[in-house]
Design a protein around this motif. Sequence first.
Motif, PDB file in Angstrom:
ATOM      1  N   ALA A  52       0.806  -1.216   0.000  1.00 13.42           N
ATOM      2  CA  ALA A  52       0.000   0.000   0.000  1.00 13.42           C
ATOM      3  C   ALA A  52       0.839   1.266   0.000  1.00 13.42           C
ATOM      4  CB  ALA A  52      -0.943  -0.010   1.202  1.00 13.42           C
ATOM      5  N   LEU A  80      -8.445  -4.129   1.403  1.00 19.07           N
ATOM      6  CA  LEU A  80      -8.274  -2.745   0.943  1.00 19.07           C
ATOM      7  C   LEU A  80      -9.277  -1.813   1.603  1.00 19.07           C
ATOM      8  CD1 LEU A  80      -7.527  -3.674  -2.742  1.00 19.07           C
ATOM      9  CD2 LEU A  80      -6.007  -2.309  -1.298  1.00 19.07           C
ATOM     10  N   ARG A  89      -9.132   2.258   1.226  1.00 16.56           N
ATOM     11  CA  ARG A  89      -9.036   2.458  -0.221  1.00 16.56           C
ATOM     12  C   ARG A  89     -10.408   2.307  -0.897  1.00 16.56           C
ATOM     13  NH1 ARG A  89      -3.649   2.123  -1.914  1.00 16.56           N
ATOM     14  NH2 ARG A  89      -2.445   2.950  -0.172  1.00 16.56           N
TER      15      ARG A  89
END
Length: 291
Positions: free
Chosen positions: A238, A262, A267
């Motif tokens: 990441a 994620l 995200r």
Amino acid sequence: MTSRYIAIDWGSTNLRAWYYQGAECLESRYSEAGVTRLNGKSPQAVLADVTHGWRDEQTPVVMAGMVGSNVGWKVAPYLTVPAYFSAIGEKLTSPGDNIWIIPGLCVSRDDNCNVMRGEETQLLGARELSPSSVYVMPGTHCKWVRADAHQIHDFRTVMTGELHHLLLNHSLVGAGLPEQESSPVAFTAGLERGLDTPAILPQLFEVRAAHVLGNLPREQVSEFLSGLLIGAEVASMAEDFSDQHVTIVAGNTLSSRYQQALDAIGRKVAVVSGDLAFQTGIRSIAHAVAN
């Protein structure tokens, strides 16, 4: 009449073929004759078998995957990244009349040596279906790709899927375990551990110790280990792939696992089917060749 063409995903262990007229798939076929499983047949003979009744000399065949590797039919040289998406369809290799192999991609720098074959074709489709600045492509060897609308700028590979298989089936971590069962709770527990502490080498033996001591149900080791490895991968990657928008390119099971990881780090995630991305990508090249 709209041109007909054949698109093939020819990997190490299997082959999938689609017969198209324009955007319409007329028929699809599957074979276990991957490039490492030809069983004495030539690639030409395998292709003739799988496309029987489909083609004449005017029907182009466009192939992607390990068929273009050094263990395949004919080497289709890698394109060095950064590379334009358009270059992928312009640098085809021909092992025979009206038969074309799509090139792979490579990175060759002191800080990063990487290769891919097959995923570049998925990228072409994913760019059309869900444009993004970062593509995560889970699988045996997960690819993390940085791109824009025109170019692929960089990518890295994480052997998460293979490591899970090796640890579970060929190491002390998985020795003597019973049949494994699905457990979202165990997966989430492993995921949280991996995200919090991505330096997982010291934690791998703890997976064995946890089930030996009864702290982890022996039927759920696979799920906990999967979460641990995916969490560590996402936490580790990441920082280098820091863009907020990510497109995951995979099947349903892996997509949901990576999406959970994620989401946990904040995200924004879109998901594209890996099969749909591949077919969209290879069709864009095959249709151009046919016309």
